[in-house]
Motif scaffolding. Structure first.
Motif, PDB file in Angstrom:
ATOM      1  N   GLU A 182       0.840  -1.192   0.000  1.00 46.75           N
ATOM      2  CA  GLU A 182       0.000   0.000   0.000  1.00 46.75           C
ATOM      3  C   GLU A 182       0.879   1.248   0.000  1.00 46.75           C
ATOM      4  O   GLU A 182       0.606   2.225  -0.696  1.00 46.75           O
ATOM      5  N   ARG A 213     -24.054  -6.404   7.104  1.00 46.37           N
ATOM      6  CA  ARG A 213     -23.391  -7.701   7.016  1.00 46.37           C
ATOM      7  C   ARG A 213     -24.119  -8.592   6.008  1.00 46.37           C
ATOM      8  O   ARG A 213     -24.789  -9.551   6.374  1.00 46.37           O
ATOM      9  N   SER A 271     -14.566  11.201   9.548  1.00 44.64           N
ATOM     10  CA  SER A 271     -15.986  11.404   9.862  1.00 44.64           C
ATOM     11  C   SER A 271     -16.828  11.165   8.624  1.00 44.64           C
ATOM     12  O   SER A 271     -17.901  10.569   8.695  1.00 44.64           O
ATOM     13  N   ALA A 302     -17.159   7.494   8.046  1.00 51.03           N
ATOM     14  CA  ALA A 302     -18.135   6.885   8.957  1.00 51.03           C
ATOM     15  C   ALA A 302     -19.554   7.215   8.516  1.00 51.03           C
ATOM     16  O   ALA A 302     -20.456   6.368   8.569  1.00 51.03           O
ATOM     17  N   TRP A 303     -19.731   8.446   8.032  1.00 53.01           N
ATOM     18  CA  TRP A 303     -21.058   8.889   7.616  1.00 53.01           C
ATOM     19  C   TRP A 303     -21.551   8.087   6.408  1.00 53.01           C
ATOM     20  O   TRP A 303     -22.734   7.756   6.312  1.00 53.01           O
ATOM     21  N   ASN A 322     -22.232   5.068  10.183  1.00 48.50           N
ATOM     22  CA  ASN A 322     -21.532   4.669  11.410  1.00 48.50           C
ATOM     23  C   ASN A 322     -21.504   3.177  11.650  1.00 48.50           C
ATOM     24  O   ASN A 322     -21.088   2.727  12.704  1.00 48.50           O
ATOM     25  N   LEU A 378     -20.160  -0.718  10.940  1.00 56.19           N
ATOM     26  CA  LEU A 378     -18.885  -1.291  10.534  1.00 56.19           C
ATOM     27  C   LEU A 378     -19.183  -2.532   9.701  1.00 56.19           C
ATOM     28  O   LEU A 378     -19.386  -3.604  10.241  1.00 56.19           O
ATOM     29  N   ILE A 385     -19.117  -5.852   7.349  1.00 50.80           N
ATOM     30  CA  ILE A 385     -18.234  -7.009   7.203  1.00 50.80           C
ATOM     31  C   ILE A 385     -18.690  -7.777   5.970  1.00 50.80           C
ATOM     32  O   ILE A 385     -19.879  -8.053   5.815  1.00 50.80           O
ATOM     33  N   LYS A 395      -6.466  -2.367   1.606  1.00 48.00           N
ATOM     34  CA  LYS A 395      -6.658  -2.203   3.049  1.00 48.00           C
ATOM     35  C   LYS A 395      -7.967  -2.834   3.527  1.00 48.00           C
ATOM     36  O   LYS A 395      -7.971  -3.569   4.506  1.00 48.00           O
ATOM     37  N   ARG A 430      -7.993  -6.753   3.290  1.00 54.73           N
ATOM     38  CA  ARG A 430      -7.152  -7.539   4.198  1.00 54.73           C
ATOM     39  C   ARG A 430      -7.976  -8.265   5.249  1.00 54.73           C
ATOM     40  O   ARG A 430      -7.745  -9.429   5.538  1.00 54.73           O
ATOM     41  N   LEU A 431      -8.926  -7.542   5.855  1.00 55.09           N
ATOM     42  CA  LEU A 431      -9.745  -8.171   6.892  1.00 55.09           C
ATOM     43  C   LEU A 431     -11.220  -8.141   6.510  1.00 55.09           C
ATOM     44  O   LEU A 431     -12.076  -8.451   7.326  1.00 55.09           O
ATOM     45  N   THR A 477     -13.220  -5.827   6.284  1.00 57.58           N
ATOM     46  CA  THR A 477     -14.005  -4.908   7.095  1.00 57.58           C
ATOM     47  C   THR A 477     -13.255  -3.586   7.203  1.00 57.58           C
ATOM     48  O   THR A 477     -12.222  -3.407   6.582  1.00 57.58           O
ATOM     49  N   ASN A 503     -12.435  -0.091  10.022  1.00 53.81           N
ATOM     50  CA  ASN A 503     -12.643   0.674  11.247  1.00 53.81           C
ATOM     51  C   ASN A 503     -12.171   2.085  10.937  1.00 53.81           C
ATOM     52  O   ASN A 503     -10.988   2.308  10.739  1.00 53.81           O
ATOM     53  N   VAL A 549      -9.115   3.895  12.706  1.00 54.91           N
ATOM     54  CA  VAL A 549      -7.732   3.393  12.707  1.00 54.91           C
ATOM     55  C   VAL A 549      -7.229   2.915  11.347  1.00 54.91           C
ATOM     56  O   VAL A 549      -6.028   2.694  11.190  1.00 54.91           O
ATOM     57  N   LYS A 578      -3.974   4.398   9.502  1.00 53.09           N
ATOM     58  CA  LYS A 578      -3.625   5.502  10.389  1.00 53.09           C
ATOM     59  C   LYS A 578      -2.151   5.856  10.219  1.00 53.09           C
ATOM     60  O   LYS A 578      -1.310   4.975  10.152  1.00 53.09           O
TER      61      LYS A 578
END
Lengths: 364, 319
Positions: free
Chosen positions: A71, A115, A165, A168-169, A173, A175, A177, A261, A264-265, A267, A269, A272, A275
């Protein structure tokens, strides 16, 4: 006589080598390799085994470096162009990755909640949507810098502050998966190919960049704008557009890095993800020996710089250095680089070098 | 920044709006709730949802909310609520310091203050009660569970949260003590991943690359446990019930409990975000003029074992 000429040519090669920009990241790389060799050669062991899904995969420290440095290498491409053209850096790439990743997951989730059982859109659609949004935000930064002539770091501070922000919007908000394994291919491995996909994506980006720099005038124009904007304009270039373009290209890099990014998982967050990656990306450009004030650049050196930073991170993990102390070590590298490239220090070194040469001649 | 301003403006109009309705229906209990931003984490989202679903007009409350991760903005919101004449101020402070003056104002105006989720550095006389989690106990419950697994040797990868946060301090403390006390408990690596899943993945990947043996991953939240598991999956190391590596996480996210149920993880510790029932209890007692039995209420929190967890548990405790 013969012997002497050999000597001088060896010295000439050495001077040429140290003058070459790529010498800095290469020297740093060599230093890290030596440190790790001394601490135990097992660092360079690569094994070939099956993962939990039953697919064969290469693993070991070198593979991990290539995997997790990808990355950063992709971002370094865009950051190098921005640095060269605008003479400043974009500090919003981490926040922009959060936005791009958030958009991709939003498209994949569709209306099926955070989800979904299955992906609601093809991955390529989500990826393109993420890239377009990232490029739009890049364009936003580009407009501020190129048209309104705001200092790049100040201009990108806006997105740096607001980006997470916004990310998230985009997903209310939540998360999200993604459960389908196909989405994890981009940050993991594709079954049957034992090399981490992020590295393959990074290589693809490098090839595209190399072709663009070779067959278009982008590199030349960017450097001319960075070296002297006025004379570039007098020569018929449009500095405003070149600067703007560099931010849009960085936006595209952000989109690609964002896919890796979130994949990788599977999902995200918002607070972070990616970061502090902007600092590493800027450091990669600096480590590549590129002037942070703009002008000439060396893309290969920047990319190498990115992997050297990941090498450093991995080395520190190996020595069990506390991970919240990592930025301190990177700061030391920055200090050394900045001091070494300061004009006064350079003059000192070159005069020392000349003196020694003169002295050697006298003795001879 | 813009969003923040907009948020404040919205908050103010909401407060103003509620003032008008309050005059019309005087029998509602007015509460001002100050909380952290719901996007902070899954825990916070659950916490905010719990409060908004409880303090409704149907339940006899007239609630105003202010969300901010910034202590100074929170204090400003508190002052606004006091001016608006709320009966109760419910507070989850972003920072432990700086609350004395505003809480003194609240007391002078006759506003009862109840802390939830997070405690603050202020004199106990300044608030009526607090409802908090005992992070140290969460750690102890987890470590006791781990000790109960009866392994011959415990080689633990300890992935910590943001250093100095209450959750990190509490959850690390119990494990550190146990490792100190027992000969067969070793820490393979102890690193902070700062609640970041990808950082946890890299830390565990680094241990795998080094070839060191480990059989327990003690991650201080679910995200980091997930990152650690991704590294194990890539390296072909088995994990979960009856497998090579024990996986432990915290926060009881729904997806994490499902991993538990599937046997991919072994343990998940609860950090209870559902304080509203306790808060309602306290408010009802205070309204009736009763004395509170205790000022500091520590919530009951569970630890879930992969072998005993049920679908009902996931439904009830998952956040």
């Amino acid at each position: 006589m013969n012997d002497k000429s050999k000597k001088t040519s060896a010295a000439a090669v050495l001077t040429k080598l140290t003058r070459n920009q790529i010498f800095i990241p290469l020297a740093a790389l060599l230093l890290l390799v030596i440190i790790n060799l001394i601490a135990g050669p097992s660092f360079f062991k690569i094994s070939y085994s099956a993962n939990n899904a039953g697919n064969m995969i290469f693993s070991g420290y070198p593979i991990t470096i290539l995997d997790f440095g990808s990355e950063l290498a992709i971002l370094a491409i865009g950051m190098t162009l921005v640095t060269a053209a605008s003479g400043g850096q974009d500090i919003s790439v981490g926040a922009a990755i959060a936005i791009a990743g958030s958009v991709m997951l939003r498209v994949l989730c569709g209306n099926a909640g955070s989800r979904p059982e299955t992906m609601q859109a093809p991955i390529i659609v989500a990826f393109l949507a993420g890239c377009v949004v990232a490029m739009l935000f890049g364009a936003f930064n580009g407009v501020l810098v190129a048209f309104f002539r705001i200092q790049p770091m100040v201009a990108t501070l806006i997105l740096y502050t607001a980006g997470r922000s916004i990310a998230a919007w985009i997903n209310n908000n939540e998360l999200p998966i993604i459960n389908e394994p196909e989405f994890g291919y981009f940050g993991g491995i594709i079954p049957g190919i034992p090399i981490p996909t992020p590295f393959l994506i990074a290589v693809a980006c490098m090839i595209v960049t190399a072709l663009v720099l070779k067959f278009t005038t982008l590199g030349l124009y960017t450097q001319s704008v960075g070296i002297n904007e006025k004379s570039a304009r007098l020569n018929g270039l449009n500095p405003t557009f070149i600067k703007f373009l560099s931010f849009v290209i960085l936006g595209l890099c952000v989109g690609v890095a964002g896919l890796i990014k979130v994949s990788r998982l599977s999902t995200i967050n918002y607070s972070v993800i990616a970061k502090d990656i902007e600092m590493d990306a800027i450091l990669a450009v600096a480590l590549g020996g590129n002037a942070l004030g703009g002008g000439k650049f060396n893309m290969v050196a920047s990319i190498l710089g990115a992997y050297v930073i990941q090498f450093l991170t991995q080395t520190l993990y190996r020595f069990k250095v506390s991970s919240d102390a990592l930025p301190a070590y990177k700061a030391i590298v920055v200090i050394i680089l900045v001091v070494a490239s300061a004009p006064t220090v350079r003059e000192k070194i070159s005069s020392l070098w000349k003196n020694r040469k003169a002295h050697a001649k006298e003795v001879g | 920044m813009k969003k923040k301003l907009l948020g404040i403006a919205l908050g103010l109009t909401m407060v103003a709006g509620f003032c008008v309705t309050a005059n019309a229906e005087g029998d509602l209990i007015k509460v001002g709730i100050i909380n952290n931003d719901p996007s902070e984490s899954g825990y916070r989202t659950a916490n905010v949802n719990d409060l908004t679903n409880t303090f409704t007009e149907e339940n006899g409350y007239e609630a105003s909310f202010a969300y901010n991760n910034d202590n100074a903005e929170q204090i400003a919101a508190a002052q606004q609520f006091i001016q608006d004449g709320v009966d109760y101020l419910l507070l989850s402070a972003a920072d432990v310091a700086g609350w004395d003056t505003v809480l003194q104002d609240a007391q002078n105006e006759g506003v009862q203050v109840i802390l939830f989720d997070r405690t603050i550095d202020a004199d106990e006389s300044l608030y009526a009660a607090s409802v908090v989690s005992d992070m140290a106990k969460e750690g102890q419950t987890a470590v006791e569970w781990l000790a109960g697994q009866g392994l011959d040797e415990y080689n633990v990868i300890h992935i910590q949260g943001v250093m100095g946060s209450a959750a990190q301090v509490g959850r690390s403390g119990a494990l550190d003590e146990k490792v100190e006390a027992e000969d067969n408990w070793n820490i393979v690596v102890q690193q902070t991943a700062e609640w970041n899943a990808e950082k946890a993945q890299q830390i565990v990947q680094s241990v795998i690359d080094s070839g060191e043996a480990f059989n327990v991953i003690y991650a201080e939240n679910d995200d980091m446990a997930k990152g650690a598991v991704a590294a194990l999956d890539a390296a072909g190391i088995s994990h979960g019930v009856g497998k090579d590596v024990i996986i432990m996480g915290f926060d009881t996210n729904k997806w994490a409990l499902e991993e538990l149920k599937a046997g991919n993880w072994n343990y998940d510790g609860q950090c209870n975000p559902f304080q509203s029932s306790y808060l309602v209890d306290i408010i009802e007692k205070l309204e009736a003029g009763e004395e509170l039995d205790e000022k500091v209420i520590i919530m009951e929190e569970k630890g879930f074992d992969a072998e005993t967890i049920t679908d009902e548990d996931i439904e009830q405790y998952g956040i």
